[in-house]
Design an enzyme around this catalytic site. Structure first.
Site: not given
Ligand code: PXP
Length: 235
Positions: A6, A8-9, A17, A42, A44, A48-49, A69, A99-100, A150, A189-190, A211
């Site tokens: 992912n 997005d970051h 900036r 994602h 959104r 935002r990103h 996403e 975050t989600t 997922e 996630h996480g 991500g």
């Molecule tokens: N999967 C989904 C559906 C998510 O929304 C996210 C966060 O954007 C991730 C995976 C990745 O999560 P993390 O950034 O905590 O690795």
């Protein structure tokens, strides 16, 4: 097990900036070159990103698999149909969240989501739903016409000791059930360098989506070279 990244970051950092760098598309290409099996972004509702233009450029550039996403809105449905990513992942979305924060509530939205997914399915786009590892929810994911589930690993990531082990069992059982009814299984996630190892044993999970941990690690592992490069220039 495959790894989807992912990005997005990268867009969050660029937007800090309001300029062009770092470019999420360049990051996606680098991730693919390094072995990522897919790129996740994602879009959104508040943008935002990742922005619309990023998504269009990602569609042009990504050659592995682009996973969009998105929330269940008609605007995003239209964007998905126009962009044609290989895959969409339906996620819940609250404006105030960082975050989600939880899985998609398929029990509550079953009828609406089933209708929502029909044109996406007809367009040949694979469909994934991001849900808590709950057997009834997984059954509804399949009935709604999705191809992939997922499993949300956010609780697993936050828990400790016995509770963490129990959550891992829940994830393992959910993955086995999902596979047995014909769904492909992804987890995300996480997930981090220090909590991913047990997932190697869960053979029903064929992909993890990560991500934050990887982008955060990339900053720290890359800082050394970035500082040295600048010092070389100014010396
Ligand atoms: N999967 C989904 C559906 C998510 O929304 C996210 C966060 O954007 C991730 C995976 C990745 O999560 P993390 O950034 O905590 O690795």
């Amino acid at each position: 097990m495959r790894l989807a990244i992912n990005i997005d970051h990268i867009a969050t950092l660029r937007n800090a900036r309001g300029e062009q760098e770092p470019d999420p598309i360049a990051a996606a290409l680098l991730a693919e070159k390094s072995g990522a099996a897919g790129i996740v972004c994602h879009l959104r509702e508040d943008r935002r990103h990742i922005k619309d233009n990023d998504l269009a450029r990602l569609r042009q550039a990504v050659t592995t698999k682009l996973d969009l996403e998105m929330a269940m809105t008609s605007e995003l449905q239209q964007i998905a149909l126009n962009t044609k990513p290989e895959l969409i992942t339906l996620v819940p979305e609250k404006r105030e969240e960082l975050t989600t924060e939880g899985g998609f509530d398929i029990v509550r939205h079953f009828a609406v989501v089933t209708e929502f997914l029909k044109p996406i399915n007809a367009a040949g786009i694979e469909i994934s739903l991001f849900i808590e590892p709950d057997l009834h929810a997984i059954e509804l994911v399949a009935k709604a016409g999705a191809d992939i589930v997922e499993l949300h690993t956010g609780r697993y990531a936050l828990l400790h000791d016995k509770a963490k082990a129990e959550e891992l069992t829940r994830i393992r059982e959910a993955a086995a059930y999902a596979r047995s009814i014909g769904l492909k299984v992804v987890a995300g996630h996480g997930l981090h360098y220090n909590n991913i190892a047990p997932f190697r044993e869960i053979t029903d999970i064929e992909e993890v989506s990560i991500g934050h941990a990887i982008i955060a690690r990339a900053v720290m592992t890359g800082l050394d070279e970035a500082v040295k490069e600048m010092i070389r220039i100014i010396s």
